[in-house]
Write a protein that holds these residues in place. Structure first.
Motif, PDB file in Angstrom:
ATOM      1  N   ASN A 201     -34.578 -13.294  -8.898  1.00 36.30           N
ATOM      2  CA  ASN A 201     -35.364 -14.168  -9.777  1.00 36.30           C
ATOM      3  C   ASN A 201     -34.835 -14.153 -11.209  1.00 36.30           C
ATOM      4  OD1 ASN A 201     -38.028 -13.815 -11.786  1.00 36.30           O
ATOM      5  ND2 ASN A 201     -38.032 -15.660 -10.527  1.00 36.30           N
ATOM      6  N   GLU A 202     -34.496 -12.969 -11.707  1.00 35.18           N
ATOM      7  CA  GLU A 202     -33.993 -12.851 -13.081  1.00 35.18           C
ATOM      8  C   GLU A 202     -32.603 -13.463 -13.236  1.00 35.18           C
ATOM      9  OE1 GLU A 202     -34.164  -8.726 -13.972  1.00 35.18           O
ATOM     10  OE2 GLU A 202     -36.370  -8.640 -13.952  1.00 35.18           O
ATOM     11  N   LYS A 203     -31.727 -13.252 -12.261  1.00 32.68           N
ATOM     12  CA  LYS A 203     -30.338 -13.719 -12.372  1.00 32.68           C
ATOM     13  C   LYS A 203     -30.216 -15.230 -12.211  1.00 32.68           C
ATOM     14  CE  LYS A 203     -25.696 -13.065 -10.403  1.00 32.68           C
ATOM     15  NZ  LYS A 203     -25.017 -12.883 -11.699  1.00 32.68           N
ATOM     16  N   TYR A 204     -30.926 -15.779 -11.208  1.00 41.24           N
ATOM     17  CA  TYR A 204     -30.764 -17.199 -10.889  1.00 41.24           C
ATOM     18  C   TYR A 204     -31.976 -18.055 -11.269  1.00 41.24           C
ATOM     19  CZ  TYR A 204     -26.756 -15.633  -8.132  1.00 41.24           C
ATOM     20  OH  TYR A 204     -25.561 -15.076  -7.729  1.00 41.24           O
ATOM     21  N   GLN A 205     -33.019 -17.445 -11.848  1.00 44.19           N
ATOM     22  CA  GLN A 205     -34.249 -18.177 -12.163  1.00 44.19           C
ATOM     23  C   GLN A 205     -34.821 -18.868 -10.919  1.00 44.19           C
ATOM     24  OE1 GLN A 205     -36.244 -18.793 -15.354  1.00 44.19           O
ATOM     25  NE2 GLN A 205     -35.428 -16.725 -15.153  1.00 44.19           N
ATOM     26  N   THR A 206     -34.710 -18.171  -9.783  1.00 43.40           N
ATOM     27  CA  THR A 206     -35.228 -18.700  -8.524  1.00 43.40           C
ATOM     28  C   THR A 206     -36.754 -18.705  -8.545  1.00 43.40           C
ATOM     29  OG1 THR A 206     -33.316 -17.768  -7.371  1.00 43.40           O
ATOM     30  CG2 THR A 206     -35.178 -18.441  -6.011  1.00 43.40           C
TER      31      THR A 206
END
Length: 335
Positions: A201-206
């Motif tokens: 979630n943090e890396k790709y803003q999923t």
């Protein structure tokens, strides 16, 4: 990222009658039974949010997820996922979502895990360069390399869940649906999967929609929850607000010199509140008094002060209402 507008889903089935005569009658009857699984639900989820979508069994969670993924078509209303209507553009929507069902798998049972990933790579048109980059990341956060060449049928439950999560993320979808992703897992594997979801979630803003009965998942991952009951949305807000608004019960646990004597005190008279505002219990084994109270009526200091006026207090512990107790009460009685 996700827009659900007045969505209703009704299921129509032939009416069934009891007994043998009823079964024969049912063959010729045209009567139908209409059941509303989801009733006029609306909400929106922004990019990068992790939202817990919860409710008791039969509340309509899975039906909503199926409409958002394009498996089911709403009877009324519409869903928009990253600007796409799943009911009208299923293939296009499938390129934008990843789905993990805790009790099902999208992997090929008899093939090595590596072959399943190769097939999914081709299905989603992932380039060689992107595939190498994703696998490097997924190996790091999920530890897939330790069982990557094993047939899926030989994987443990924890390994398969990590593999399913990796498969759902292979094409880097902007939206990820997780249905009971930690069901049946031990504590260590649960923690690993939760940390992986956070990092993804943090890396790709999923954007993540999580349906679960595990309150630990909600507390660890979600800052916002949506609760539905009997197909209707009954709460949409933050965990903090839910606890503040509905978690009014607190406990003061006091180890005292004589618990029996303290239990028999006229608590209502001493505290000046009605009986429904508090409850006093005794733990004889540990010589402990447990006072459960409504913080809208009483303060912790009031209870401790009155107790210390009548006996020696050796130790004090204060407990807030746990989220699982709030959710349990909502499932049982509603809001």
């Amino acid at each position: 990222m996700i827009e659900v507008r007045n969505v209703t889903k009704e299921f129509v089935s032939p009416k069934k009658y009891p007994g043998l005569k009823g079964a024969i009658k049912g063959l010729f009857s045209r009567e139908k039974v209409r059941k509303t699984a989801v009733d006029g639900i609306s909400f929106h989820i922004d990019k990068g949010e992790i939202v817990g979508y919860i409710g008791s069994n039969g509340a309509g969670k899975s039906t909503t997820i199926k409409m958002m993924t394009g498996i089911l078509k709403p009877t009324k209303g519409e869903c928009l996922i990253n600007g796409i209507n799943p009911a009208k553009h299923r293939k296009k929507n499938a390129q934008n979502i990843g789905v993990v069902f805790g009790q099902r798998t999208q992997l090929w049972w008899d093939l090595p895990l590596s072959e399943s990933f190769t097939i999914l790579k081709e299905i989603y048109n992932v380039s060689d360069e992107d595939y190498q980059e994703r696998m490097k990341f997924l190996n790091r956060v999920l530890g897939l390399e330790e069982f990557f060449t094993q047939p899926v049928r030989n994987l443990s439950l924890g390994q398969r869940m990590r593999a399913d999560l990796g498969a759902a993320l292979l094409h880097n979808p902007p939206v990820l649906y997780l249905d009971e992703p930690t069901i049946g897992l031990d504590l260590v594997v649960k923690d690993n999967i939760r940390e992986a979801i956070k990092e993804i979630n943090e890396k790709y803003q999923t954007t993540v929609v999580l349906t679960t009965h595990d309150i630990g998942d909600i507390e660890e991952l979600c800052s916002r929850i949506i609760i539905i009951d009997s197909g209707k949305l009954i709460y949409d807000g933050s965990l903090t607000d839910l606890k503040e608004k509905y978690g009014t019960k607190r406990k003061v646990i006091m180890e005292v010199k004589n618990s029996r004597e303290v239990l028999q005190l006229p608590w209502g008279e001493l505290l000046g509140v009605p009986k429904e505002a508090y409850d006093v219990e005794e733990d004889k084994e540990h010589n402990t008094i447990i006072v459960t109270f409504d913080k809208n009526y009483l303060h912790v200091s009031d209870i401790i002060k009155e107790t210390m006026n009548h006996t020696q207090v050796k130790d004090i512990k204060i407990e807030e209402t746990e989220l699982k107790e709030i959710v349990k009460a909502i499932y049982s009685h509603g809001l």
